[in-house]
Design a protein around this motif. Structure first.
Motif, short mmCIF file in Angstrom:
data_model
loop_
_atom_site.label_atom_id
_atom_site.label_comp_id
_atom_site.label_asym_id
_atom_site.label_seq_id
_atom_site.Cartn_x
_atom_site.Cartn_y
_atom_site.Cartn_z
N VAL A 416 -43.70 56.13 50.26
CA VAL A 416 -44.05 55.85 51.70
C VAL A 416 -43.02 55.54 52.56
N LEU A 417 -41.99 54.57 52.04
CA LEU A 417 -40.98 54.10 53.13
C LEU A 417 -39.68 55.13 53.13
N GLN A 418 -39.52 56.03 52.12
CA GLN A 418 -38.65 56.91 52.12
C GLN A 418 -37.33 56.25 52.14
N ILE A 419 -37.31 55.20 51.06
CA ILE A 419 -36.05 54.63 50.84
C ILE A 419 -36.05 54.19 49.40
N THR A 420 -34.86 53.94 48.72
CA THR A 420 -34.87 53.33 47.31
C THR A 420 -35.71 52.01 47.08
N VAL A 421 -36.40 51.81 46.28
CA VAL A 421 -36.90 50.51 46.07
C VAL A 421 -36.14 49.92 44.69
N GLU A 422 -35.67 48.74 44.76
CA GLU A 422 -35.33 48.15 43.44
C GLU A 422 -35.80 47.02 42.95
N VAL A 423 -36.41 46.68 41.90
CA VAL A 423 -37.08 45.76 41.26
C VAL A 423 -36.17 45.02 40.19
N PRO A 424 -35.97 43.81 40.61
CA PRO A 424 -35.09 42.88 39.62
C PRO A 424 -35.87 42.44 38.45
N GLU A 425 -35.39 42.04 37.36
CA GLU A 425 -35.64 41.50 36.30
C GLU A 425 -36.84 40.27 36.51
N SER A 426 -38.15 40.22 35.85
CA SER A 426 -39.19 39.37 35.94
C SER A 426 -39.51 39.17 37.16
N PRO A 427 -39.90 40.29 37.98
CA PRO A 427 -40.36 39.97 39.49
C PRO A 427 -41.49 39.02 39.74
N ARG A 428 -42.19 38.72 38.67
CA ARG A 428 -43.32 37.63 38.81
C ARG A 428 -42.88 36.22 38.94
N TYR A 429 -41.48 36.14 38.28
CA TYR A 429 -41.04 34.64 38.40
C TYR A 429 -40.11 34.40 39.53
N THR A 430 -39.95 35.28 40.57
CA THR A 430 -38.82 35.19 41.61
C THR A 430 -39.20 33.80 42.36
N GLY A 431 -40.35 33.31 42.58
CA GLY A 431 -40.46 32.06 43.25
C GLY A 431 -39.88 30.90 42.43
N ALA A 432 -40.06 31.08 40.87
CA ALA A 432 -39.88 29.88 40.21
C ALA A 432 -38.35 29.96 40.09
N MET A 433 -37.61 31.04 40.06
CA MET A 433 -36.37 31.28 40.08
C MET A 433 -35.54 30.72 41.29
N GLY A 434 -36.25 30.89 42.31
CA GLY A 434 -35.73 30.42 43.65
C GLY A 434 -35.68 28.81 43.69
N THR A 435 -36.73 28.34 43.06
CA THR A 435 -36.68 26.64 43.05
C THR A 435 -35.58 26.40 41.88
N TYR A 436 -35.54 27.02 40.88
CA TYR A 436 -34.46 26.66 39.83
C TYR A 436 -33.33 26.79 40.42
N TYR A 437 -32.82 27.59 41.09
CA TYR A 437 -31.68 27.62 41.81
C TYR A 437 -31.26 26.34 42.72
N CYS A 438 -32.44 26.02 43.39
CA CYS A 438 -32.53 25.14 44.50
C CYS A 438 -32.07 23.61 43.89
N ALA A 439 -32.89 23.39 42.39
CA ALA A 439 -32.44 22.31 41.88
C ALA A 439 -31.33 22.14 40.95
N MET A 440 -30.82 23.12 40.78
CA MET A 440 -29.42 23.26 40.05
C MET A 440 -28.31 22.84 41.14
N VAL A 441 -28.58 23.38 42.41
CA VAL A 441 -27.74 22.84 43.36
C VAL A 441 -27.97 21.40 43.75
N GLY A 442 -29.15 20.81 43.63
CA GLY A 442 -29.47 19.57 43.98
C GLY A 442 -28.70 18.83 42.83
N LEU A 443 -28.70 19.01 41.65
CA LEU A 443 -28.26 18.42 40.45
C LEU A 443 -26.65 18.52 40.21
N GLY A 444 -25.96 19.41 41.03
CA GLY A 444 -24.55 19.54 41.31
C GLY A 444 -23.94 20.54 40.31
N TYR A 445 -24.82 21.34 39.65
CA TYR A 445 -24.41 22.49 38.78
C TYR A 445 -24.25 23.82 39.44
#
Length: 497
Positions: A416-445
């Motif tokens: 429909v869009l006529q462009i390439t669609v890329e799907v990352p690993e574990s697309p259901r957990y994208t929000g959780a991974m975003g918060t994970y990265y946020c917490a890791m920044v907060g912890l200093g890692y």
């Protein structure tokens, strides 16, 4: 060496996932709980905050049990939750009413007055400030007794730590950007909320520690006292970070209960978008949102594959994907609209779903297939708007969310869009991974989010099929004509709200 984990809560409109993630960014285990959506009248949408908190506690306990870990192995906790909830709390910590959630659109009269008073378009009856006005005007006792009015992320942090602090993406009274703050000040004054500023929480950054898990919360959640809890954010920035598309001019699409296309920009003036959100102190997000994304698909599956769903449970979606695989592009000239709960401009809140051009040759497979296509059509509309405003053509786009699990749907979107669609690993957990990265920044890692893009691994790629371009071009143009053709009829049958 004893493993340490981040416990991330990814809260959607109808369910929460508690996700346990190790320091290497691997999802170890998850637990899910659903909660109800209360719709007392057309256009209204509420939830019981206490029910949502119980779901948080249930999933927290379950994920620890499933993972067979000790609670003291968790060294950081963080929430992502939908924005623009209105939860009034009194001085004794009592919830005074159900939360008015982001889908609620009862405040059309207030929105009209606010737009006039502000001298510019603030929003519809679904926007945050008109709904605040509605509560103040229609429930004055609740408003008067409310010591603080929280968003959902703030409510969860308060229940967990006893501390009250919002975060940038869910704060509509304070901004680090002087231009946005000026607009907020005008809106607050026009809404008659100048004297109510003390009801709204102070802001802490998403990566800042808000507090630590209290004794009571630890007992309810199956945790230990003292775990650091970080500011977190709304689902929009969480998913943006989880895709890796968190640098300027990066774009992604999300297929969840709702759905959206997001572009990261430095200033809101950089691109004309239907809505915006604050990503962090540096960047904003241009938001092209669909009220009903996978929600419409879930509804269609429930209506047309109800018996199979009763037997198969969650596996019904694999069954449906296989069943509709033989339906051709365009669903044999059947067009659906996904607008079950109405939509944002340029559509309208009183617009509802239709099936257009149904014949005796169509069956349930066509109906579900057409609903899926309709969501793709709306994304094409938004992509074209974005490309015109940005003055550039995209050749690929990352797509995440529960809908991105379906190969059939992602190929359909690419066609429909006529462009390439890329799907990352574990697309259901994208929000959780975003918060994970946020917490890791907060912890200093982790230093910041800039390195996230390269760490996100693309698992599946879908290239557009030229043979489907003609039929989708044809039906897409007809799809765009449906709302203008039906606009007055929607007003006649549903009223204007």
């Amino acid at each position: 060496m004893i493993q340490k984990y981040i416990l991330s809560f990814d809260c959607g409109t109808t369910a929460v996932k508690a996700v346990l993630i190790n320091f290497e960014g691997k999802v170890i285990c998850n637990a899910k709980a659903e909660y109800s959506l209360i719709q007392l009248h057309p256009g209204w949408a509420e939830q019981n905050p206490e029910e949502l908190w119980k779901a948080i506690c249930k999933t927290s306990q379950n994920v620890i049990t499933k993972a067979s870990i000790k609670p003291d192995q968790i060294i950081g906790l963080i929430y992502a939750a939908p924005w623009k909830n209105i939860i009034p709390i009194d001085a004794n910590g009592n919830v005074l009413r159900n939360s008015l959630i982001w889908m609620d659109a009862r405040a059309s009269a207030q929105a009209e007055r606010l737009n006039q008073a502000a001298g510019f378009f603030v929003g519809t009856g679904q926007e945050y400030w008109p709904r605040l006005m509605w509560v103040k005007e229609n429930e004055p006792e609740i408003w008067e007794n409310a010591k603080v009015i929280m968003g959902l992320n703030t409510y969860f942090k308060w229940k967990t730590t006893g501390q009250i602090a919002t975060e940038p993406s869910d704060d509509f009274f304070h901004s680090c950007n002087p231009s946005i703050q000026s607009d907020y000040d005008k809106i607050i004054h026009a809404a008659g909320l100048d004297e109510d500023l003390d009801k709204f929480p102070p802001m802490k950054l998403a990566t800042e520690e808000v507090g630590k898990v209290t004794i009571q919360a630890a007992e309810e959640m199956g945790l230990v006292q003292g775990i650091p809890v970080f500011g977190g954010f709304g689902d929009l920035p969480a998913i943006t970070i989880g895709t890796g598309c968190c640098q300027e001019n990066m774009v992604h699409i999300y297929f969840g209960t709702s759905s959206w296309l997001v572009d990261i920009i430095r200033n809101r003036e950089d691109i004309e978008a239907p809505q915006y959100f604050t990503f962090n102190s540096q960047y904003e997000g241009g938001l092209f949102a669909l009220q009903t994304g996978c929600f419409a698909f879930d509804w269609a599956v429930e209506q047309f594959y109800h018996s199979e769903r009763q037997i198969l449970g969650g596996e019904v979606f694999d069954f449906v994907n296989k069943d509709i695989a033989g339906i051709p592009a365009g669903s044999d000239n059947l067009i659906a609209t996904h607008w079950l709960n109405g939509e944002l401009p340029p559509l309208s809140k009183n617009a509802k779903s239709v099936f257009f051009n149904v014949t005796s040759n169509h069956d349930r497979r066509h109906l579900v297939h057409a609903v899926m296509e309709s969501i793709c059509y709306t994304h094409r509309r938004y992509l074209e708007h974005y490309e015109k405003a940005a003055g550039k053509k995209l050749h690929s786009i990352r797509v995440v969310g529960g809908g991105a699990v379906s190969d059939l749907w992602m190929q359909m979107l690419s066609d429909v869009l006529q462009i390439t669609v890329e799907v990352p690993e574990s697309p259901r957990y994208t929000g959780a991974m975003g918060t994970y990265y946020c917490a890791m920044v907060g912890l200093g890692y982790i230093k910041d989010y800039n390195a996230v893009y390269d760490t996100v691994k693309i698992q599946r790629v879908f290239k557009p099929r030229n043979e489907n371009a003609e039929i989708y071009d044809k039906l897409y143009k007809i799809y765009l004509e449906l709302h203008p053709a039906l606009h007055n009829l929607y007003g006649s049958i549903n009223g204007v709200y």
